[in-house]
Every structure is written in C-alpha cells, then in structure tokens.
Design a protein around this motif. Structure first.
Motif, PDB file in Angstrom:
ATOM      1  N   VAL A 185       7.056   6.398   6.659  1.00 38.23           N
ATOM      2  CA  VAL A 185       5.924   7.227   6.235  1.00 38.23           C
ATOM      3  C   VAL A 185       6.205   8.660   6.674  1.00 38.23           C
ATOM      4  O   VAL A 185       6.210   8.973   7.861  1.00 38.23           O
TER       5      VAL A 185
ATOM      6  N   LEU B 285      -1.514   4.962   4.939  1.00 38.94           N
ATOM      7  CA  LEU B 285      -0.376   4.893   5.856  1.00 38.94           C
ATOM      8  C   LEU B 285      -0.222   6.178   6.658  1.00 38.94           C
ATOM      9  O   LEU B 285      -0.490   7.282   6.160  1.00 38.94           O
TER      10      LEU B 285
ATOM     11  N   MET C  31      -0.788  -2.325   2.540  1.00 45.67           N
ATOM     12  CA  MET C  31      -0.914  -1.263   3.537  1.00 45.67           C
ATOM     13  C   MET C  31      -1.443  -0.011   2.871  1.00 45.67           C
ATOM     14  O   MET C  31      -0.787   0.545   1.974  1.00 45.67           O
TER      15      MET C  31
ATOM     16  N   ASP D  86       3.130   4.376  11.407  1.00 47.92           N
ATOM     17  CA  ASP D  86       3.372   3.055  10.822  1.00 47.92           C
ATOM     18  C   ASP D  86       4.846   2.864  10.469  1.00 47.92           C
ATOM     19  O   ASP D  86       5.239   1.769  10.052  1.00 47.92           O
TER      20      ASP D  86
ATOM     21  N   SER E 138       0.171   4.212  -0.039  1.00 45.71           N
ATOM     22  CA  SER E 138       0.065   2.751   0.076  1.00 45.71           C
ATOM     23  C   SER E 138       1.384   2.085  -0.281  1.00 45.71           C
ATOM     24  O   SER E 138       2.181   2.620  -1.070  1.00 45.71           O
TER      25      SER E 138
END
Length: 115
Positions: free
Chosen positions: A113, A85, A82, A89, A17
């Motif tokens: 990510v 992930l 977010m 992304d 996150s």
C-alpha cells in the motif's frame, strides 16, 4: 495432500481495496477453520482474520471494520476483502487452514500500500 494457492495481492494506493483469494485442494474444507495472517518486514507474523467451520469470524483490532473474511465451501476458497487500505497494511499475506493438529499454510501473496 493439502495445497493452498493465494492470489489477488498487488500494489494499491492508500484508501484503496484488494480482495485476496485462497484456493484449497486435497480435502473437504467445509469442516476446516480458515484464516489469513500477514508478516511485514522485520515483524512477526500476525493473525489478521479467521473464520471457523461454522462461519464464526474474528479479526485483529487493527483491521476491524476494514477487512472482511468469507468462505465459499463449494469452491474450497477463502477470501479476504480489504478496504480502506493503509501503508501499515503492507505485508506478505498468508492463507492458513487448520483442523485439530493439521495446519497448512500457503506461500503468501505480497500486498503493498503506497502512493
């Protein structure tokens, strides 16, 4: 003059996150629509999430259920939480504020990510 400063990007593992923040200055932003867009290498910029001046939100299908947009009018700040992930992304994320014909963008913050 309206200025937007994004923060909170970085490198995160898949499933992790991040919370992005965008601090706005130069106006009273409670009456502005605010949003986050992203641009991955070789792709067009796409809208990720949007929140209206009366707190109506909408999201791109690709992030629904994982991302949450919110705003703190007292701080002139919009957030993007977010979760879960994914490598797809990965992009530069841009904050945007708009009202009628006025439209301003931040400089962007990189989100990567990767394991």
């Amino acid at each position: 003059q309206v200025q937007l400063v994004e923060s909170g990007g970085g490198l995160v593992q898949p499933g992790g996150s991040l919370r992005l923040s965008c601090a706005a200055s130069g106006s009273i932003f409670s009456i502005w629509n605010m949003g986050w867009s992203r641009q991955a290498p070789g792709k067009e910029r796409e809208l990720v999430a949007h929140i209206s001046s009366d707190d109506i939100t909408n999201y791109a299908d690709s992030v629904k259920g994982r991302f949450t947009i919110s705003r703190d009018n007292a701080k002139n700040t919009v957030y993007l939480q977010m979760n879960s992930l994914k490598p797809k992304d990965t992009a530069v994320y841009y904050c945007n504020v708009a009202r009628f014909s006025d439209d301003y963008w931040g400089q962007g913050t990189q989100v990567t990510v990767s394991s």
